[in-house]
Motif scaffolding. Structure first.
Motif, mmCIF file in Angstrom:
data_model
loop_
_atom_site.group_PDB
_atom_site.id
_atom_site.type_symbol
_atom_site.label_atom_id
_atom_site.label_comp_id
_atom_site.label_asym_id
_atom_site.label_seq_id
_atom_site.Cartn_x
_atom_site.Cartn_y
_atom_site.Cartn_z
ATOM 1 N N UNK A 1 0.837 -1.206 0.000
ATOM 2 C CA UNK A 1 0.000 0.000 0.000
ATOM 3 C C UNK A 1 0.872 1.255 0.000
ATOM 4 N N UNK A 2 0.370 2.270 -0.655
ATOM 5 C CA UNK A 2 1.091 3.529 -0.729
ATOM 6 C C UNK A 2 2.031 3.629 -1.906
ATOM 7 N N UNK A 3 2.135 2.561 -2.689
ATOM 8 C CA UNK A 3 3.059 2.530 -3.813
ATOM 9 C C UNK A 3 2.392 1.959 -5.062
ATOM 10 N N UNK A 4 1.178 2.380 -5.410
ATOM 11 C CA UNK A 4 0.458 1.722 -6.502
ATOM 12 C C UNK A 4 1.140 1.820 -7.863
ATOM 13 N N UNK A 5 2.014 2.780 -8.019
ATOM 14 C CA UNK A 5 2.700 2.940 -9.307
ATOM 15 C C UNK A 5 4.126 2.421 -9.270
ATOM 16 N N UNK A 6 4.524 1.774 -8.192
ATOM 17 C CA UNK A 6 5.871 1.227 -8.117
ATOM 18 C C UNK A 6 6.701 1.859 -7.017
ATOM 19 N N UNK A 7 7.957 1.480 -7.007
ATOM 20 C CA UNK A 7 8.869 1.940 -5.959
ATOM 21 C C UNK A 7 9.128 3.440 -6.051
ATOM 22 N N UNK A 8 9.308 4.091 -4.907
ATOM 23 C CA UNK A 8 9.651 5.519 -4.912
ATOM 24 C C UNK A 8 10.928 5.777 -5.692
ATOM 25 N N UNK A 9 10.946 6.860 -6.415
ATOM 26 C CA UNK A 9 12.095 7.348 -7.182
ATOM 27 C C UNK A 9 12.433 6.477 -8.385
ATOM 28 N N UNK A 10 11.599 5.498 -8.710
ATOM 29 C CA UNK A 10 11.842 4.632 -9.868
ATOM 30 C C UNK A 10 10.933 5.093 -11.007
ATOM 31 N N UNK A 11 11.330 6.180 -11.625
ATOM 32 C CA UNK A 11 10.506 6.845 -12.632
ATOM 33 C C UNK A 11 10.093 5.910 -13.773
ATOM 34 N N UNK A 12 11.007 5.101 -14.264
ATOM 35 C CA UNK A 12 10.688 4.199 -15.374
ATOM 36 C C UNK A 12 9.592 3.203 -14.987
ATOM 37 N N UNK A 13 9.704 2.633 -13.791
ATOM 38 C CA UNK A 13 8.665 1.716 -13.317
ATOM 39 C C UNK A 13 7.320 2.425 -13.219
ATOM 40 N N UNK A 14 7.329 3.626 -12.678
ATOM 41 C CA UNK A 14 6.096 4.383 -12.493
ATOM 42 C C UNK A 14 5.466 4.744 -13.832
ATOM 43 N N UNK A 15 6.294 5.106 -14.800
ATOM 44 C CA UNK A 15 5.764 5.425 -16.128
ATOM 45 C C UNK A 15 5.151 4.198 -16.791
#
Length: 135
Positions: free
Chosen positions: A45-59
């Motif tokens: 929870x709190x990380x639905x788009x992936x790990x913090x500071x991992x821009x590629x994962x989030x994109x």
């Protein structure tokens, strides 16, 4: 943000003609709310788009959500995101667990947090009282 709140807002927007995709980790709550499109991230929870500071994962997760918005054939669908929690594959076995090995440390952390919050409230009350007296 609260999964239930986001889900209810998504339903409201959909009812008014604005398509939505909810990206989240609390599958039971979001599906219970009945959102039209849900991209489920099976990560903490709190990380639905992936790990913090991992821009590629989030994109990548955002791209999945946009694909779902464009391709979902019907409302009421849940897609499973490809997002994973790679640096700790066993996170689920420990998430929220309280046991004999960590109960005292968790209690101490909670006590410290309560003391810090009380001190901040006291500081805020003193500051507000001083500001009002000077006005």
């Amino acid at each position: 943000m609260c999964h239930q709140t986001v889900s209810l807002v998504a339903r409201y927007l959909e009812e008014h003609g604005i398509p939505t995709v909810v990206v989240g980790s609390a599958r039971d709550i979001v599906e219970h709310c009945g959102v039209p499109r849900f991209l489920f991230s099976d990560i903490p929870l709190g990380n639905p788009c992936g790990r913090p500071w991992q821009r590629d994962e989030q994109l990548e997760v955002v791209a999945e959500a946009l694909d779902m918005l464009a391709e979902a054939p019907a409302p009421g669908l849940t897609w499973l995101s490809a997002a994973v929690w790679p640096h700790d594959p066993a996170w689920r076995t420990r998430y929220g667990r309280v046991g004999p090995d960590n109960a005292a440390a968790l209690a101490a952390t909670g006590d410290e947090r309560r003391l810090n919050r009380a001190a901040l409230r006291q500081q805020d009350a003193s500051g507000n009282a001083s500001a009002e007296a000077g006005a």
